[in-house]
Design a protein around this motif. Sequence first.
Motif, PDB file in Angstrom:
ATOM      1  N   ARG A   1     -17.099  -0.631   8.304  1.00  0.00           N
ATOM      2  CA  ARG A   1     -17.388   0.807   8.367  1.00  0.00           C
ATOM      3  C   ARG A   1     -18.889   1.055   8.469  1.00  0.00           C
ATOM      4  O   ARG A   1     -19.339   1.831   9.311  1.00  0.00           O
TER       5      ARG A   1
ATOM      6  N   ARG B   1     -11.849  -5.416   0.565  1.00  0.00           N
ATOM      7  CA  ARG B   1     -12.735  -4.245   0.520  1.00  0.00           C
ATOM      8  C   ARG B   1     -14.148  -4.535   1.037  1.00  0.00           C
ATOM      9  O   ARG B   1     -14.677  -3.741   1.824  1.00  0.00           O
TER      10      ARG B   1
ATOM     11  N   SER C   1      -3.679  -4.831  -5.824  1.00  0.00           N
ATOM     12  CA  SER C   1      -5.030  -4.690  -6.363  1.00  0.00           C
ATOM     13  C   SER C   1      -5.905  -5.892  -6.007  1.00  0.00           C
ATOM     14  O   SER C   1      -7.064  -5.739  -5.598  1.00  0.00           O
TER      15      SER C   1
ATOM     16  N   LEU D   1      -6.632  -5.798  -2.191  1.00  0.00           N
ATOM     17  CA  LEU D   1      -7.581  -4.720  -1.889  1.00  0.00           C
ATOM     18  C   LEU D   1      -8.997  -5.101  -2.300  1.00  0.00           C
ATOM     19  O   LEU D   1      -9.949  -4.900  -1.539  1.00  0.00           O
ATOM     20  N   ALA D   2      -9.137  -5.686  -3.476  1.00  0.00           N
ATOM     21  CA  ALA D   2     -10.463  -6.120  -3.937  1.00  0.00           C
ATOM     22  C   ALA D   2     -11.032  -7.200  -3.022  1.00  0.00           C
ATOM     23  O   ALA D   2     -12.243  -7.231  -2.762  1.00  0.00           O
TER      24      ALA D   2
ATOM     25  N   LEU E   1     -14.085  -4.467   4.799  1.00  0.00           N
ATOM     26  CA  LEU E   1     -13.813  -3.128   5.332  1.00  0.00           C
ATOM     27  C   LEU E   1     -15.046  -2.229   5.217  1.00  0.00           C
ATOM     28  O   LEU E   1     -15.360  -1.477   6.152  1.00  0.00           O
ATOM     29  N   MET E   2     -15.755  -2.323   4.111  1.00  0.00           N
ATOM     30  CA  MET E   2     -16.975  -1.522   3.942  1.00  0.00           C
ATOM     31  C   MET E   2     -18.073  -1.996   4.896  1.00  0.00           C
ATOM     32  O   MET E   2     -18.801  -1.184   5.472  1.00  0.00           O
TER      33      MET E   2
ATOM     34  N   GLN F   1       0.833  -1.202   0.000  1.00  0.00           N
ATOM     35  CA  GLN F   1       0.000   0.000   0.000  1.00  0.00           C
ATOM     36  C   GLN F   1       0.872   1.259   0.000  1.00  0.00           C
ATOM     37  O   GLN F   1       0.586   2.219  -0.712  1.00  0.00           O
TER      38      GLN F   1
END
Length: 160
Positions: free
Chosen positions: A132, A125, A118, A121-122, A128-129, A54
Amino acid sequence: MATGDNTMVHETLLEIEDAFKLLADMNVIQNHVAARFTADVPLDLSIAQFAILQFFFRRPGLRTSINQLADHLSLSKASVGDSVEKLKKKHYLLVEPNKEDRRSRLVSITEEGLKAHSTALAAIRPFLMEMRDGVGATTFTRAIALLQPLREWLRMNKQE
């Protein structure tokens, strides 16, 4: 012991308990996220290794030393060196001699490292969403802002 002394000892113990509660909560969060990261990311990457990818992803073309990388990430040089070696073996990082300082090596990300970043992260994600959204975006953003001064203080006062 005088009553005033007892009150001071009690207040000090509460402050210490609060500090340990904060540390314990951060540790629980770290453990849960690390377990989920390991489960969701298909590349056999640790969070520390992903943090290194990152770092370079955000700084295209950068070549930096392990010492500078460790300082930026607030990790030990030994830990970063170990992670860099593992990422180098996977062809995600390039490690070259530093022509200006033969005692150090310069690290940069490869195309394969950018692809791995990448992919990771995909994969992480959605979690993480979900995390959040589960606590609320405002709470999540406030938590980041509240912890930033503590992180910076720890970085500035770390013991090697």
